[in-house]
Enzyme design. Structure first.
Site, short mmCIF file in Angstrom:
data_model
loop_
_atom_site.label_atom_id
_atom_site.label_comp_id
_atom_site.label_asym_id
_atom_site.label_seq_id
_atom_site.Cartn_x
_atom_site.Cartn_y
_atom_site.Cartn_z
N CYS A 137 56.78 12.19 -35.60
CA CYS A 137 55.95 12.43 -36.58
C CYS A 137 54.41 11.79 -36.77
O CYS A 137 54.30 10.77 -36.19
CB CYS A 137 56.85 11.35 -38.05
SG CYS A 137 56.01 11.29 -39.38
N GLU A 190 48.31 11.88 -48.31
CA GLU A 190 48.75 13.06 -48.54
C GLU A 190 49.87 13.59 -49.24
O GLU A 190 50.73 12.95 -49.43
CB GLU A 190 48.52 13.93 -47.12
CG GLU A 190 47.47 13.89 -46.35
CD GLU A 190 47.23 14.39 -44.96
OE1 GLU A 190 46.28 14.86 -44.51
OE2 GLU A 190 48.44 14.65 -44.48
N CYS A 223 53.42 4.51 -42.24
CA CYS A 223 54.78 4.33 -42.35
C CYS A 223 55.06 3.20 -41.36
O CYS A 223 54.63 3.51 -40.29
CB CYS A 223 55.61 5.68 -42.28
SG CYS A 223 57.18 5.36 -42.26
N CYS A 280 56.72 19.20 -42.56
CA CYS A 280 57.51 18.27 -42.33
C CYS A 280 56.85 17.57 -41.01
O CYS A 280 56.72 18.26 -39.90
CB CYS A 280 58.97 18.71 -42.13
SG CYS A 280 59.50 18.62 -43.77
N CYS A 324 55.51 17.22 -52.58
CA CYS A 324 56.08 16.45 -51.99
C CYS A 324 55.04 15.38 -51.87
O CYS A 324 54.04 15.64 -51.54
CB CYS A 324 56.05 17.28 -50.26
SG CYS A 324 56.38 16.05 -49.07
N CYS A 341 58.51 6.90 -36.37
CA CYS A 341 59.53 8.08 -35.86
C CYS A 341 58.34 8.95 -34.79
O CYS A 341 57.31 9.12 -34.96
CB CYS A 341 59.74 9.24 -37.05
SG CYS A 341 60.94 8.19 -37.88
S1 SF4 Z 1 59.29 10.68 -40.39
FE1 SF4 Z 1 57.29 9.81 -40.30
S2 SF4 Z 1 57.00 9.13 -42.63
FE2 SF4 Z 1 59.35 9.66 -42.18
S3 SF4 Z 1 60.20 7.56 -41.83
FE3 SF4 Z 1 59.76 8.81 -39.94
S4 SF4 Z 1 57.45 7.77 -39.43
FE4 SF4 Z 1 58.10 7.30 -41.75
#
Ligand code: SF4
Length: 345
Positions: free
Chosen positions: A117, A90, A110, A337, A103, A114
């Site tokens: 996220c 995306e 990833c 975000c 962005c 996190c």
């Molecule tokens: S916020 Fe999401 S995209 Fe960014 S480093 Fe952490 S897991 Fe990865």
């Protein structure tokens, strides 16, 4: 399989021409046509037929395909791109006065995982190539030219989409070289920002290889334990170590390191959290972005109320650190975000 033309930075392109005994002037013409003109006009420049034939025979010029486009009430645009191997990523265009910030994603999924996220829930599938990064920009530009004519002005690039950009350093670096090239899109260096969760191997390379590019660091808590919960790589690369590398980055006059701080209700939004952040960053070339948490399906965190958010900022103001409360854009299409997750679309 043919190599992608969009994987070449300017010096790669010059090298290809030299190695194949082709006229070196073709480099500027080709870069200019693909990146500055975005193939929007006929390539009328004087370019030897032998060079054109060579590139047609040896390179591919395909870009990530636009699969779906979602337009938010506030004119934010979220693209779902389909890649050659059917993975999806995306990209978000964020409007400001008929201009746009883009962005970009740097990875499929990833590895950082996190907890706040949506992307982190996918795990890492693979790194994006330079052409897939640059391709997001070119395709978004073309979409604007077609659907919002006159508004195809993308002036800021932020690597804050899916993925940890410093975990895919080489492709991201080469994409930046193309964006910065005077023959390419010639975006000003201060208009590019790369965000990191604190991936130290990338930060170690930053000073030498990304001079002038803005860094945004996802701080989110000044306390190691809370950060361990939010950003699991903090256990491997703890905050105090990350900050020493960030402090070594030379910052020009009027330039800042941006510290992103996601405000989560009853987790990291207290006056004590704010005081600790203030003490940690006071006197540094720091700019703080407070981001009220953006919820997504299945998330167990919540956004603090407005009063709490403002009080947090008031504490930071006392430390004289420039702080902005960032109002989310594109929330209604999950483009804000931490909300990106192509898998769930
Ligand atoms: S916020 Fe999401 S995209 Fe960014 S480093 Fe952490 S897991 Fe990865």
């Amino acid at each position: 399989m043919k190599r992608s033309f969009y994987d070449l930075n300017y010096s790669d392109l010059q090298m290809v021409l030299k190695q194949n005994d082709l006229n070196h002037t073709a480099a500027a013409i080709l870069f200019n046509w693909h990146y500055k003109e975005k193939e929007n006009v006929q390539c009328n420049e004087n370019i030897a037929k032998s060079s054109l034939v060579f590139f047609q025979n040896n390179f591919n010029f395909s870009l990530p395909e636009i699969d779906t486009v979602q337009e938010s009430n506030d004119r934010t645009v979220k693209f779902l791109f389909k890649l050659k191997d059917n993975h999806t990523i995306e990209t978000v265009l964020i409007p400001f006065h008929n201009k746009y910030s883009i962005c970009l994603s740097s990875q499929v999924g990833c590895a950082m995982n996190c907890s706040f996220c949506f992307t982190g829930q996918q795990g890492l599938r693979r790194n994006l190539t330079t052409s897939e990064i640059v391709g997001q920009f070119l395709q978004a530009w073309r979409w604007l030219a077609k659907n919002r004519p006159g508004e195809e002005r993308i002036l800021n690039i932020v690597f804050m989409g899916q993925g940890e950009p410093l975990h895919n350093f080489d492709s991201v670096k080469k994409a930046c070289e193309i964006f910065l090239s005077k023959y390419g899109t010639s975006i000003a260096v201060r208009k590019i920002t790369i965000s990191t969760a604190g991936y130290i191997p990338g930060l170690k390379r930053w000073c030498r290889e990304m001079p002038g590019v803005n860094l945004a660091f996802s701080l989110h808590s000044p306390f190691e334990e809370k950060r361990n919960e939010l950003i699991p790589i903090n256990k491997k690369y703890p905050l105090n170590e990350v900050l020493t590398y960030i402090d070594e980055i030379p910052v020009k006059k009027k330039q800042f390191i941006t510290y992103e701080y996601l405000l989560i209700k009853d987790f990291n939004d207290s006056a004590d959290d704010a005081k600790k952040v203030g003490a940690m960053l006071a006197g540094k070339s720091a700019y703080i972005n407070l981001i009220p948490f953006n919820s997504f399906p299945g998330s167990h965190y919540e956004r603090p109320n407005w009063d709490k958010i403002e009080k947090f900022k008031e504490v930071l103001d006392k430390f004289k650190i420039p702080t902005l409360i960032r109002i989310a854009k594109g929330e209604d299409v999950l483009a804000a975000c931490g909300q990106l997750n192509s898998k769930a679309e």
